[in-house]
Design an enzyme around this catalytic site. Structure first.
Site, PDB file in Angstrom:
ATOM      1  N   PHE A   1     -10.038 -37.926  11.042  1.00  0.00           N
ATOM      2  CA  PHE A   1      -9.161 -38.744  11.887  1.00  0.00           C
ATOM      3  C   PHE A   1      -8.330 -39.749  11.092  1.00  0.00           C
ATOM      4  CE2 PHE A   1      -9.721 -37.495  16.283  1.00  0.00           C
ATOM      5  CZ  PHE A   1     -10.672 -36.502  16.071  1.00  0.00           C
TER       6      PHE A   1
ATOM      7  N   CYS B   1      -7.621 -37.440  26.833  1.00  0.00           N
ATOM      8  CA  CYS B   1      -8.722 -38.396  26.644  1.00  0.00           C
ATOM      9  C   CYS B   1      -8.317 -39.696  25.971  1.00  0.00           C
ATOM     10  CB  CYS B   1      -9.843 -37.734  25.846  1.00  0.00           C
ATOM     11  SG  CYS B   1     -10.639 -36.424  26.761  1.00  0.00           S
TER      12      CYS B   1
HETATM   13  C1  UDX Z   1     -11.068 -36.112  22.008  1.00  0.00           C
HETATM   14  C2  UDX Z   1     -12.365 -36.459  21.258  1.00  0.00           C
HETATM   15  O1  UDX Z   1     -12.283 -36.023  19.890  1.00  0.00           O
HETATM   16  C3  UDX Z   1     -13.556 -35.842  21.953  1.00  0.00           C
HETATM   17  O2  UDX Z   1     -14.752 -36.223  21.300  1.00  0.00           O
HETATM   18  C4  UDX Z   1     -13.537 -36.347  23.400  1.00  0.00           C
HETATM   19  O3  UDX Z   1     -14.621 -35.960  24.118  1.00  0.00           O
HETATM   20  C5  UDX Z   1     -12.263 -35.912  24.079  1.00  0.00           C
HETATM   21  O4  UDX Z   1     -11.162 -36.488  23.368  1.00  0.00           O
HETATM   22  P1  UDX Z   1      -9.406 -34.046  22.117  1.00  0.00           P
HETATM   23  O5  UDX Z   1      -8.533 -34.941  22.937  1.00  0.00           O
HETATM   24  O6  UDX Z   1      -9.647 -32.665  22.589  1.00  0.00           O
HETATM   25  O7  UDX Z   1     -10.838 -34.710  21.883  1.00  0.00           O
HETATM   26  O8  UDX Z   1      -8.707 -33.902  20.674  1.00  0.00           O
HETATM   27  P2  UDX Z   1      -8.865 -34.563  19.217  1.00  0.00           P
HETATM   28  O9  UDX Z   1      -9.072 -33.473  18.261  1.00  0.00           O
HETATM   29  O10 UDX Z   1      -9.821 -35.663  19.194  1.00  0.00           O
HETATM   30  O11 UDX Z   1      -7.383 -35.111  18.997  1.00  0.00           O
HETATM   31  C6  UDX Z   1      -6.818 -36.092  19.850  1.00  0.00           C
HETATM   32  C7  UDX Z   1      -5.417 -36.431  19.424  1.00  0.00           C
HETATM   33  O12 UDX Z   1      -5.425 -37.132  18.192  1.00  0.00           O
HETATM   34  C8  UDX Z   1      -4.518 -35.209  19.206  1.00  0.00           C
HETATM   35  O13 UDX Z   1      -3.240 -35.489  19.731  1.00  0.00           O
HETATM   36  C9  UDX Z   1      -4.455 -35.067  17.697  1.00  0.00           C
HETATM   37  O14 UDX Z   1      -3.275 -34.456  17.262  1.00  0.00           O
HETATM   38  C10 UDX Z   1      -4.526 -36.522  17.268  1.00  0.00           C
HETATM   39  N1  UDX Z   1      -5.060 -36.728  15.918  1.00  0.00           N
HETATM   40  C11 UDX Z   1      -6.336 -36.373  15.630  1.00  0.00           C
HETATM   41  C12 UDX Z   1      -4.266 -37.319  14.946  1.00  0.00           C
HETATM   42  O15 UDX Z   1      -3.099 -37.644  15.184  1.00  0.00           O
HETATM   43  N2  UDX Z   1      -4.789 -37.536  13.699  1.00  0.00           N
HETATM   44  C13 UDX Z   1      -6.087 -37.209  13.388  1.00  0.00           C
HETATM   45  O16 UDX Z   1      -6.487 -37.449  12.239  1.00  0.00           O
HETATM   46  C14 UDX Z   1      -6.874 -36.601  14.374  1.00  0.00           C
END
Ligand code: UDX
Length: 470
Positions: free
Chosen positions: A281, A292
């Site tokens: 992340f 979420c």
């Molecule tokens: C998230 C949580 O990870 C999960 O544990 C929870 O239950 C639901 O919400 P999700 O929304 O499916 O899951 O996706 P995730 O992979 O966490 O990414 C969320 C957003 O953050 C995406 O738009 C992704 O592109 C962005 N992101 C993620 C970043 O911009 N940078 C990162 O390093 C990681």
């Protein structure tokens, strides 16, 4: 069957509890009967995963079209591995989909609530209508005591409210035991997250009930935390808020890198090797979206506000996230010498790769902004077929770039990363590739005669390589 529960074993009390539960299931039956109310992302993957673990699962939804589809092999969402898992367990008779609450709730040992908790329009608060409707439906149709489990991400205090609602509607089935068991699954890897969870969180004032729910997951051998209901509910919000904070932090660092000519991908790599920080992340980009993070950060901020606090960090996390796409648009405008009347291709429509979920998609928000500024936008996504109304649809990624002045890579699908860049160059009118997810190799893009821009990246440098030991 349940000989080695991998549940927190710190107290003798808990060991006794686990042994009681082990005996209950060993004596009475081999599998638990689980009912899931709600067949959205969480309900479907949770239901399919419990069936895969060997339990007898019934999933109820009020949407008859969705249930008809599921009973005919049609999935309402795109999620890798989910279709096969559902198919397999339906064939074995361990997974049933129905709109009939009487049938679905009959003889259930555990009833999971897994319905949506969207953000209210024009407010940061959570719309809890679906959770309380599900609780009322359970109260109306349940015919025997069962443990009720809330999986829907809900404000702190919800489990107690559900318990009060059930008790007031059906006192004769009490005392009702309600457990908070938040989900942590990510779209795109939801099955894996369900079958290999990093932790299982259980919150209940009745520890026997919490441990009983924990026993459902015993074959997964994941760490289990049993706590009070409010703390369990808070673990979910705090986890998502922390992950969102990491993203906004690295996006702010990316802007500083851009200003000071440093490379954020390398910075993140260097930071992430510190185990106290971790690499996950810290991918700078267009900002977070999805169903979420935006709503959960808003809800936690709202809960803090209502408690008379001033959640400055959470407020900044949201603000940085919203600003990020405007910052990206400004860089694009400078690089293109204006956005109006430009033809811009956008690869990626969903909020991230490996999903067709477009809720709060930063790709759509950016494309919308570009359209508003007068650009003609063409969008392509490997699984989202319908782009938003303001954009042209392209049926392949190469069709999308035909005649484009610039290409924006807005989600990091593998199929975008492995592009034949010379072909892109041939089809484009301009030469600008804006990698808003920092997922491409700048050298490969540049080698095809294209201009590369990343988010806080030094275009002339290759992406951070594996660290070399010295
Ligand atoms: C998230 C949580 O990870 C999960 O544990 C929870 O239950 C639901 O919400 P999700 O929304 O499916 O899951 O996706 P995730 O992979 O966490 O990414 C969320 C957003 O953050 C995406 O738009 C992704 O592109 C962005 N992101 C993620 C970043 O911009 N940078 C990162 O390093 C990681």
């Amino acid at each position: 069957m349940r000989q080695s529960l991998n549940i927190n074993r710190r107290s003798t009390w808990l060991r006794r509890t686990l042994s009681d539960i082990t005996q209950k299931f060993a004596c009475e039956e081999e599998v638990a009967r689980i009912t899931i109310v709600g067949t959205g992302y969480v309900g479907l993957t949770t239901g399919a995963s419990f069936a895969e673990m060997g339990h007898d699962v019934r999933c109820i939804d009020i949407d008859s079209e969705k249930i008809r589809g599921l009973n005919h092999g049609r999935l309402p969402i795109f999620e890798r591995g989910l279709g096969d898992m559902i198919d397999h367990n339906q064939t074995l008779g361990r997974l049933i989909f129905t709109t009939d609450f009487d049938l679905g709730l009959k003889d259930a040992d555990f009833i999971f609530i897994a319905v949506g908790t969207p953000q209210l329009a024009d407010s940061s608060s959570v719309d809890m209508r679906f959770v309380f409707k599900a609780a009322r439906d359970i109260a109306e149709h349940a015919c025997a005591p069962a443990i009720v489990v809330n999986k829907s991400t809900s404000p702190i205090g919800t489990v107690r409210e559900i318990c009060n609602l059930l008790t007031s509607h059906r006192p004769e089935l009490g005392p009702w035991r309600v457990v908070s068991n938040p989900e942590f699954l990510r779209e795109g890897s939801a099955i894996d997250d369900c079958m290999r969870p990093a932790r299982i969180v259980l919150g209940c004032d009745d520890h026997h009930a919490a441990a009983a729910v924990g026993s459902l997951y015993e074959t997964l051998h994941s760490p289990v935390i049993i706590t009070d209901t409010n703390s369990a509910e808070m673990i979910k919000y705090a986890s998502n808020a922390f992950l969102a904070t990491k993203i906004s932090f690295i996006n702010e660092v990316a802007r500083i890198c851009h200003a000071l000519d440093a490379d954020v991908a390398t910075v993140a790599e260097g930071m992430g090797l510190d185990p106290r920080i971790g690499r996950e992340f810290l991918q700078a980009g267009l900002g977070y979206g999805g169903s979420c993070f935006p709503k959960d950060v808003a809800a936690l901020t709202d809960m803090a506000d209502r408690s008379g606090l001033h959640p400055q960090l959470l407020t900044a996390v949201t603000q940085i996230n919203e600003d990020q796409r405007h910052w990206v648009a400004e860089i694009l405008e400078t690089a293109l010498g204006g956005i109006s009347a430009r033809s811009i291709a956008v690869w990626g429509i969903a909020f991230k790769p490996c999903t067709d979920d477009t809720r709060k998609s930063a790709a759509i928000a950016l494309a919308d902004h570009l359209h508003t500024c007068g650009a003609a936008v063409t969008m392509f996504d490997p699984v989202v077929v319908e782009p938003p109304a303001f954009a042209e649809a392209a049926s392949t990624k190469l069709d999308a770039v035909a005649g484009a002045d610039a290409l924006i890579v807005a989600t990091e699908w593998e199929e975008f990363v492995t592009t034949e860049w010379a072909e892109v160059r041939r089809r484009m009118r301009g030469d600008l590739v804006f990698d808003t997810r920092n997922c491409l190799d700048p050298l490969l893009v540049q080698a095809a005669g294209l201009r590369y821009i990343g988010v806080g990246r030094k275009g002339a440098f290759s992406p951070a390589e594996d660290p070399v030991a010295v």
